[in-house]
Design a protein around this motif. Sequence first.
Motif, PDB file in Angstrom:
ATOM      1  N   ASP A 168     -13.361  42.519   4.456  1.00 23.91           N
ATOM      2  CA  ASP A 168     -13.297  41.639   5.626  1.00 23.91           C
ATOM      3  C   ASP A 168     -12.841  40.237   5.228  1.00 23.91           C
ATOM      4  O   ASP A 168     -13.521  39.236   5.466  1.00 23.91           O
ATOM      5  CB  ASP A 168     -14.677  41.553   6.312  1.00 23.91           C
ATOM      6  CG  ASP A 168     -15.155  42.903   6.822  1.00 23.91           C
ATOM      7  OD1 ASP A 168     -14.311  43.691   7.278  1.00 23.91           O
ATOM      8  OD2 ASP A 168     -16.365  43.166   6.738  1.00 23.91           O
ATOM      9  N   LYS A 199     -15.861  36.640  -1.104  1.00 25.31           N
ATOM     10  CA  LYS A 199     -16.047  37.643  -0.059  1.00 25.31           C
ATOM     11  C   LYS A 199     -16.688  38.914  -0.634  1.00 25.31           C
ATOM     12  O   LYS A 199     -17.539  39.542   0.007  1.00 25.31           O
ATOM     13  CB  LYS A 199     -14.709  37.978   0.592  1.00 25.31           C
ATOM     14  CG  LYS A 199     -14.156  36.882   1.484  1.00 25.31           C
ATOM     15  CD  LYS A 199     -15.009  36.737   2.746  1.00 25.31           C
ATOM     16  CE  LYS A 199     -14.384  35.766   3.735  1.00 25.31           C
ATOM     17  NZ  LYS A 199     -15.198  35.650   4.973  1.00 25.31           N
ATOM     18  N   LYS A 251     -20.186  40.556   0.451  1.00 30.84           N
ATOM     19  CA  LYS A 251     -20.235  41.950   0.891  1.00 30.84           C
ATOM     20  C   LYS A 251     -21.223  42.760   0.058  1.00 30.84           C
ATOM     21  O   LYS A 251     -21.916  43.640   0.575  1.00 30.84           O
ATOM     22  CB  LYS A 251     -18.834  42.560   0.777  1.00 30.84           C
ATOM     23  CG  LYS A 251     -18.662  43.904   1.450  1.00 30.84           C
ATOM     24  CD  LYS A 251     -18.449  43.764   2.938  1.00 30.84           C
ATOM     25  CE  LYS A 251     -18.027  45.073   3.584  1.00 30.84           C
ATOM     26  NZ  LYS A 251     -17.833  44.961   5.040  1.00 30.84           N
TER      27      LYS A 251
END
Length: 283
Positions: free
Chosen positions: A228, A240, A244
């Motif tokens: 994402d 990120k 995650k």
Amino acid sequence: MVKVQWYPGHMEKARREMTEKLKVVDMIIELRDARIPMASANPLLKSMAQGKPRLVILAKRDMADPSQTAAFEKALAKEYGSCMSLDLMHDAKCKGKIVRASIALMKEKRDKQLSRGIRPRAVRAMAVGIPNVGKSTMINRIAGKNTLIAQDRPGVTRSLTWLRADSDLELLDTPGVLWPKFDDEKTGALLAAYGSINDDIFDVKMVAMDAIHEIQDLYPGLLEGMFDADGANPNQMLKKIAEKRLLIGANGQPDAKRAAETFLHDLRKGRIGRLTLERPNAA
């Protein structure tokens, strides 16, 4: 791009021994990593090979991009005369494929011997390749038993070992050998990303970001969709990934170093996808 060099003393000793032993072998079986077929080729082999026929095997095909593996097989077969890709861990037919390819590569010499009334002996082949590419796994597979130690880390095999793998094929196993200086930084970065260089000697975050950059270039949208992270650069991608994977540091911020370690582990295990981070026309 990170600068990586790794050439421990046992590799130089092995290189000298290999050069001497090449005098008594008929051919070379060179293992490369199907995910990085050019970076995993040792340029020293050209000067060491003494004109011996060479069978190139692209190992770990089950983790590489099938279309790119096919393209590399074609290109390398044209360059060296014989190339195949194998899943050494799971393909029960590997032994037959390797033996048949080796015999085929030596057919002209063996036919000449037969025409003179000489019964050809078993083909003697030297198995070579960079660290952690799968040489011991290949030999164990075609010998039908765990004759040699096979571990998922570089530098396990440190001596030259003869093995009668088949009635028609004798193998000389060799240590994984790198070279004193990489021609370009990308080669070192790719080798580090896929575990052919000891993890302790490089900046894991830089290696991970280099790999992320290559994946974003060759497989646009893959990582972005997985984590994402639309529009994220490699540094942002690590953050990120940390978010995650719930890798949060003591300061409450995403732990980029742990994210890099996790990413490289997943990349090496094929969990990011079947990727090939080079293209044949880049040679």
